[in-house]
Design a protein around this motif. Structure first.
Motif, mmCIF file in Angstrom:
data_model
loop_
_atom_site.group_PDB
_atom_site.id
_atom_site.type_symbol
_atom_site.label_atom_id
_atom_site.label_comp_id
_atom_site.label_asym_id
_atom_site.label_seq_id
_atom_site.Cartn_x
_atom_site.Cartn_y
_atom_site.Cartn_z
ATOM 1 N N LYS A 30 0.853 -1.185 0.000
ATOM 2 C CA LYS A 30 0.000 0.000 0.000
ATOM 3 C C LYS A 30 0.896 1.245 0.000
ATOM 4 O O LYS A 30 1.934 1.272 0.673
ATOM 5 N N TYR A 31 0.454 2.258 -0.727
ATOM 6 C CA TYR A 31 1.248 3.489 -0.836
ATOM 7 C C TYR A 31 0.673 4.563 0.077
ATOM 8 O O TYR A 31 -0.547 4.768 0.131
ATOM 9 N N LEU A 32 1.565 5.227 0.801
ATOM 10 C CA LEU A 32 1.179 6.220 1.799
ATOM 11 C C LEU A 32 1.741 7.574 1.429
ATOM 12 O O LEU A 32 2.767 7.676 0.745
ATOM 13 N N GLU A 33 1.095 8.618 1.909
ATOM 14 C CA GLU A 33 1.625 9.963 1.699
ATOM 15 C C GLU A 33 2.949 10.098 2.422
ATOM 16 O O GLU A 33 3.089 9.719 3.592
ATOM 17 N N HIS A 34 3.935 10.628 1.730
ATOM 18 C CA HIS A 34 5.280 10.731 2.299
ATOM 19 C C HIS A 34 5.291 11.690 3.483
ATOM 20 O O HIS A 34 4.727 12.778 3.414
ATOM 21 N N ILE A 35 5.944 11.278 4.584
ATOM 22 C CA ILE A 35 5.945 12.124 5.780
ATOM 23 C C ILE A 35 7.005 13.217 5.708
ATOM 24 O O ILE A 35 6.885 14.245 6.353
ATOM 25 N N HIS A 36 8.083 13.011 4.927
ATOM 26 C CA HIS A 36 9.075 14.074 4.756
ATOM 27 C C HIS A 36 9.660 14.028 3.333
ATOM 28 O O HIS A 36 10.844 13.734 3.156
ATOM 29 N N PRO A 37 8.832 14.329 2.325
ATOM 30 C CA PRO A 37 9.317 14.253 0.939
ATOM 31 C C PRO A 37 10.494 15.185 0.669
ATOM 32 O O PRO A 37 11.324 14.908 -0.201
ATOM 33 N N GLN A 38 10.569 16.298 1.403
ATOM 34 C CA GLN A 38 11.653 17.256 1.180
ATOM 35 C C GLN A 38 13.014 16.685 1.563
ATOM 36 O O GLN A 38 14.056 17.196 1.134
ATOM 37 N N SER A 39 13.024 15.637 2.360
ATOM 38 C CA SER A 39 14.285 15.050 2.815
ATOM 39 C C SER A 39 14.557 13.679 2.184
ATOM 40 O O SER A 39 15.503 12.993 2.579
ATOM 41 N N GLU A 40 13.750 13.302 1.217
ATOM 42 C CA GLU A 40 13.942 12.023 0.545
ATOM 43 C C GLU A 40 15.141 12.082 -0.395
ATOM 44 O O GLU A 40 15.359 13.074 -1.086
ATOM 45 N N ILE A 41 15.937 11.020 -0.395
ATOM 46 C CA ILE A 41 17.034 10.865 -1.349
ATOM 47 C C ILE A 41 16.643 9.718 -2.269
ATOM 48 O O ILE A 41 16.480 8.576 -1.819
ATOM 49 N N MET A 42 16.469 9.996 -3.550
ATOM 50 C CA MET A 42 15.845 9.032 -4.437
ATOM 51 C C MET A 42 16.757 7.863 -4.822
ATOM 52 O O MET A 42 16.267 6.770 -5.104
ATOM 53 N N LYS A 43 18.061 8.068 -4.834
ATOM 54 C CA LYS A 43 18.948 6.956 -5.189
ATOM 55 C C LYS A 43 20.182 6.969 -4.297
ATOM 56 O O LYS A 43 20.954 7.926 -4.307
ATOM 57 N N LEU A 44 20.341 5.908 -3.519
ATOM 58 C CA LEU A 44 21.525 5.731 -2.672
ATOM 59 C C LEU A 44 22.211 4.429 -3.068
ATOM 60 O O LEU A 44 21.642 3.343 -2.917
ATOM 61 N N LEU A 45 23.418 4.545 -3.591
ATOM 62 C CA LEU A 45 24.199 3.388 -4.028
ATOM 63 C C LEU A 45 25.646 3.625 -3.634
ATOM 64 O O LEU A 45 26.241 4.635 -4.023
ATOM 65 N N CYS A 46 26.201 2.714 -2.858
ATOM 66 C CA CYS A 46 27.545 2.892 -2.304
ATOM 67 C C CYS A 46 28.625 2.424 -3.272
ATOM 68 O O CYS A 46 28.518 1.356 -3.881
ATOM 69 N N ASN A 47 29.675 3.216 -3.363
ATOM 70 C CA ASN A 47 30.910 2.793 -4.005
ATOM 71 C C ASN A 47 31.906 2.454 -2.892
ATOM 72 O O ASN A 47 32.302 3.319 -2.116
ATOM 73 N N ASN A 48 32.305 1.184 -2.822
ATOM 74 C CA ASN A 48 33.152 0.670 -1.734
ATOM 75 C C ASN A 48 34.645 0.708 -2.036
ATOM 76 O O ASN A 48 35.432 0.170 -1.256
ATOM 77 N N ASP A 49 35.043 1.302 -3.138
ATOM 78 C CA ASP A 49 36.429 1.165 -3.587
ATOM 79 C C ASP A 49 37.438 1.598 -2.527
ATOM 80 O O ASP A 49 38.476 0.958 -2.338
ATOM 81 N N LYS A 50 37.145 2.689 -1.826
ATOM 82 C CA LYS A 50 38.096 3.202 -0.841
ATOM 83 C C LYS A 50 38.252 2.234 0.331
ATOM 84 O O LYS A 50 39.383 1.967 0.786
ATOM 85 N N ALA A 51 37.133 1.692 0.829
ATOM 86 C CA ALA A 51 37.200 0.730 1.940
ATOM 87 C C ALA A 51 37.950 -0.519 1.519
ATOM 88 O O ALA A 51 38.723 -1.096 2.295
ATOM 89 N N ASN A 52 37.742 -0.942 0.288
ATOM 90 C CA ASN A 52 38.434 -2.123 -0.204
ATOM 91 C C ASN A 52 39.930 -1.875 -0.338
ATOM 92 O O ASN A 52 40.758 -2.712 0.021
ATOM 93 N N LYS A 53 40.288 -0.680 -0.823
ATOM 94 C CA LYS A 53 41.694 -0.346 -1.029
ATOM 95 C C LYS A 53 42.438 -0.172 0.291
ATOM 96 O O LYS A 53 43.548 -0.702 0.472
ATOM 97 N N LEU A 54 41.852 0.572 1.222
ATOM 98 C CA LEU A 54 42.556 0.897 2.465
ATOM 99 C C LEU A 54 42.432 -0.179 3.536
ATOM 100 O O LEU A 54 43.337 -0.329 4.370
ATOM 101 N N LEU A 55 41.324 -0.914 3.528
ATOM 102 C CA LEU A 55 41.058 -1.885 4.592
ATOM 103 C C LEU A 55 40.941 -3.322 4.084
ATOM 104 O O LEU A 55 40.792 -4.242 4.883
ATOM 105 N N ASN A 56 40.953 -3.488 2.768
ATOM 106 C CA ASN A 56 40.664 -4.784 2.166
ATOM 107 C C ASN A 56 39.307 -5.298 2.652
ATOM 108 O O ASN A 56 39.132 -6.490 2.945
ATOM 109 N N TRP A 57 38.354 -4.362 2.753
ATOM 110 C CA TRP A 57 37.032 -4.694 3.274
ATOM 111 C C TRP A 57 36.014 -4.773 2.144
ATOM 112 O O TRP A 57 36.020 -3.943 1.222
ATOM 113 N N GLN A 58 35.133 -5.745 2.230
ATOM 114 C CA GLN A 58 33.937 -5.781 1.389
ATOM 115 C C GLN A 58 32.871 -6.591 2.109
ATOM 116 O O GLN A 58 33.185 -7.436 2.958
ATOM 117 N N ALA A 59 31.622 -6.306 1.781
ATOM 118 C CA ALA A 59 30.519 -6.983 2.460
ATOM 119 C C ALA A 59 30.546 -8.481 2.180
ATOM 120 O O ALA A 59 30.862 -8.913 1.068
#
Length: 315
Positions: free
Chosen positions: A264-293
């Motif tokens: 079900k779709y609801l009226e957004h409670i804070h549309p002004q603060s919505e970020i429509m696309k969040l996608l992480c680039n892990n390259d720095k963590a991988n390079k400095l820490l050899n970390w990946q999920a």
């Protein structure tokens, strides 16, 4: 080493405490329990390396003075007001906790030469514009007082690195989920969807559901945060952590509910603060820490669902 975790009874704080104990460190946890729960630390109460859990506030300088007399090697600073809508409704509380509280902790770290690992958030970023993901050089956008306070906290932390040579790291995990996360209004969308799905209830989506998130399983997040404390390679740095893949909230709801009719779709409670696309680039963590999920979204959702089924009393 001697480790302090502020916000140690919170969702991520609890998992970080667990990781530090497993790694053999002496751990102190501080939490005012405004968002965290003492029950989150129940299984560690008799652990010989959990030296103390202290119910206290990072705005209370007397408590910090006494606590930091233990001369910690690393302070993992997770204590914060974390709810976007609360920050919009009551910005002073968020500012006091996330900026003034962080300043108080920084002063103690400076006095005792304690490395600080500051927990920030992906919510400081502007939206991703393509599928290469958000790097640490991506523009920030304080779309809520929560994001603004976290950016202020980041800048204060890094100023102590530059001005005083205090070892300091800013971590920006993307949307973290998993066991022990709240399933109510302040919880994460995955935990909320799973609980509603198990109860046979409809899954409510704010806005269009086209917004995407990069979901990080909490054990991966705890591993990343712990490693940022251990490593000198990230001192003075801002470092992202995420899965490196995003999914729309619509597709997430279908994955969990297995039935589009239950969405079900609801009226957004804070549309002004919505970020429509969040996608992480892990390259720095991988390079400095050899970390990946290590956990895929499917694996993480399965583990979270199993925990929620078994632990409804805690959520």
């Amino acid at each position: 080493m001697k480790m302090l975790v502020t916000g140690g009874a919170g969702f991520i704080g609890r998992w970080l405490v667990k990781r530090l104990l497993e790694d053999g460190h002496d751990v102190w946890a501080l939490d005012d329990l405004s968002n965290g729960r003492q029950e989150n630390l129940e299984e560690f109460i008799d652990h010989p390396k959990l030296i103390e859990f202290l119910h206290g506030d990072i705005k209370d300088i007397k408590i910090l003075d006494a606590l930091f007399s233990n001369h910690f090697d690393i302070c993992y600073h997770l204590a914060a007001s974390i709810n976007v809508q609360d920050s919009i409704d009551a910005p002073r509380t968020t500012f006091d906790n996330d900026v003034i509280g962080t300043f108080n902790v920084l002063e103690q770290c400076k006095m005792h030469r304690t490395k600080i690992v500051f927990m920030s958030t992906c919510m400081v970023y502007d939206r991703a514009h393509d599928d290469t993901g958000i790097t640490e050089k991506h523009p920030v956008k304080p779309a809520s007082p929560y994001a603004g306070s976290k950016i202020a906290g980041e800048n204060m932390v890094l100023s102590y690195w530059y001005a005083y040579g205090l070892p300091a790291v800013v971590v920006r995990p993307f949307n973290t989920y998993g066991p022990f996360q709240k399933t109510g209004g302040e919880g994460g969308v995955i935990a909320i969807f799973i609980k509603k799905g198990l109860a046979g209830e409809d899954l409510g989506i704010y806005g269009t559901g086209q917004q995407t998130r990069d979901f990080l399983y909490v054990e991966d997040c705890a591993s990343f945060v712990a490693q940022c404390g251990y490593s000198e390679a990230v001192n003075g740095e801002i470092v992202n952590a995420g899965l490196g893949r995003d999914i729309s909230i619509n597709d997430l709801a279908v994955m969990i509910a297995q039935d589009k009719k239950r969405i079900k779709y609801l009226e957004h409670i804070h549309p002004q603060s919505e970020i429509m696309k969040l996608l992480c680039n892990n390259d720095k963590a991988n390079k400095l820490l050899n970390w990946q999920a290590q956990y895929s979204l499917k694996e993480g959702i399965t583990k979270t669902t199993e925990w929620i089924k078994e632990n409804l009393r805690l959520i």
